[in-house]
Design an enzyme around this catalytic site. Structure first.
Site, mmCIF file in Angstrom:
data_model
loop_
_atom_site.group_PDB
_atom_site.id
_atom_site.type_symbol
_atom_site.label_atom_id
_atom_site.label_comp_id
_atom_site.label_asym_id
_atom_site.label_seq_id
_atom_site.Cartn_x
_atom_site.Cartn_y
_atom_site.Cartn_z
ATOM 1 N N ASP A 128 0.848 -1.181 0.000
ATOM 2 C CA ASP A 128 0.000 0.000 0.000
ATOM 3 C C ASP A 128 0.888 1.237 0.000
ATOM 4 O OD1 ASP A 128 -2.747 1.141 0.186
ATOM 5 O OD2 ASP A 128 -1.940 2.032 2.007
ATOM 6 N N SER A 129 0.305 2.360 -0.350
ATOM 7 C CA SER A 129 1.053 3.610 -0.357
ATOM 8 C C SER A 129 1.392 4.081 1.057
ATOM 9 C CB SER A 129 0.262 4.699 -1.084
ATOM 10 O OG SER A 129 -0.979 4.913 -0.444
ATOM 11 N N CYS B 236 -4.057 -1.028 -2.586
ATOM 12 C CA CYS B 236 -4.121 0.395 -2.920
ATOM 13 C C CYS B 236 -4.964 0.519 -4.177
ATOM 14 C CB CYS B 236 -2.723 0.957 -3.152
ATOM 15 S SG CYS B 236 -2.709 2.683 -3.687
ATOM 16 N N GLU C 43 -3.436 8.780 8.070
ATOM 17 C CA GLU C 43 -1.986 8.697 8.273
ATOM 18 C C GLU C 43 -1.571 9.375 9.579
ATOM 19 O OE1 GLU C 43 0.532 7.250 6.422
ATOM 20 O OE2 GLU C 43 -0.929 6.317 5.098
ATOM 21 N N CYS D 233 -10.655 3.218 -1.114
ATOM 22 C CA CYS D 233 -9.286 3.531 -0.705
ATOM 23 C C CYS D 233 -9.055 2.756 0.573
ATOM 24 C CB CYS D 233 -9.107 5.028 -0.466
ATOM 25 S SG CYS D 233 -7.488 5.452 0.236
ATOM 26 N N HIS E 63 -7.300 3.232 3.017
ATOM 27 C CA HIS E 63 -7.236 4.028 4.246
ATOM 28 C C HIS E 63 -8.616 4.162 4.887
ATOM 29 C CE1 HIS E 63 -3.341 5.227 2.615
ATOM 30 N NE2 HIS E 63 -3.056 5.810 3.760
#
Length: 247
Positions: free
Chosen positions: A7-8, A70, A150, A181, A183
């Site tokens: 993942d990013s 991602c 994040e 996404c 996240h």
């Protein structure tokens, strides 16, 4: 069986959590490109470049399969990654569409897709859902959620203000909200409270687990898997978030 998860940033931990619950793999290797997150605001060439660099990392780790946790990478680099890999690679968009079709029987269901700008601009979800007969699909870029996650912001007034900013003009209650996404599942409790119980939340982790079981016929076998975490920056922060969300 050794599974890689890419993942990013930290968002892919939501996918890893669902994968760990399957007991399909003996070892998991998670890599987050935290030095360059978010991917969702970058151009296609940059996304492909970063993704191929991540693939080399997983080649060195000798994984048997790779999950692209991602949506942005899945939208723009999946086929290139597959062409350069010697092992199977699964993306979360295919899995998300599969989970949606398994969840919603009514093709007239109102579906809201939220994702980063890059994923939304690819229109991958809308196109694939249209092919399945779902035509009431709206896409919205909600990129502010990525830096919030994040930073460990999963609830509270700041997040609720972002919800109002993005969703206050909605004239309907979605039957399904696709968290496009990885996240976003980390703020799923807050999203569920905002939209209400009538909205079904669909996210990539559960979708990938379903796809693995359906397409690869994997069985529960490993109940004490080894899990390793790697990051391109601030690895300790990634590990600390993993402690909170995985255990």
């Amino acid at each position: 069986m050794k599974l890689g998860v890419f993942d990013s940033g930290v968002g892919g931990l939501s996918v890893l959590k669902s994968l760990l619950q399957t007991n399909f793999f003996e070892e998991y290797i998670y890599y987050g490109d935290t030095a360059r997150v978010p991917y969702g605001v970058k151009d296609k060439d940059t996304i492909v470049k970063f993704s191929l660099e991540a693939l080399e990392f997983f080649n060195q780790k000798q994984v048997d399969m790779l999950i692209i946790a991602c949506n942005t990478v899945s939208a723009y680099a999946l086929e290139i990654l597959r062409a350069n890999a010697k092992f199977p690679i699964l993306g979360v968009i295919e899995a998300g569409v599969l989970a949606t079709t398994n969840t919603l029987n009514d093709k007239n269901s109102k579906i809201l897709v939220i994702a980063t700008k890059a994923t939304i601009n690819s229109h991958q979800y809308k196109q694939r859902l249209s092919q399945e007969g779902y035509l009431a699909v709206e896409e919205r870029a909600t990129g502010l959620f990525v830096p919030m996650v994040e930073e460990g912001i999963f609830q509270g007034d700041f997040l609720n203000s972002a919800f109002k900013y993005y969703f206050d003009d909605l004239t309907y209650i979605p039957d399904a909200l696709i968290l496009a996404c990885t996240h976003f599942p980390l703020i799923s409790k807050s999203l569920q409270q905002y939209f209400g119980k009538q909205t079904r939340l669909i996210h990539s982790g559960e979708a990938i687990a379903l796809q693995l079981k359906k397409e690869y016929n994997l069985k529960e076998k490993y109940h004490n898997p080894k899990v390793s975490f790697f990051a391109s920056s601030d690895e300790e922060k990634l590990k600390n978030i993993a402690k909170i969300w995985l255990y």
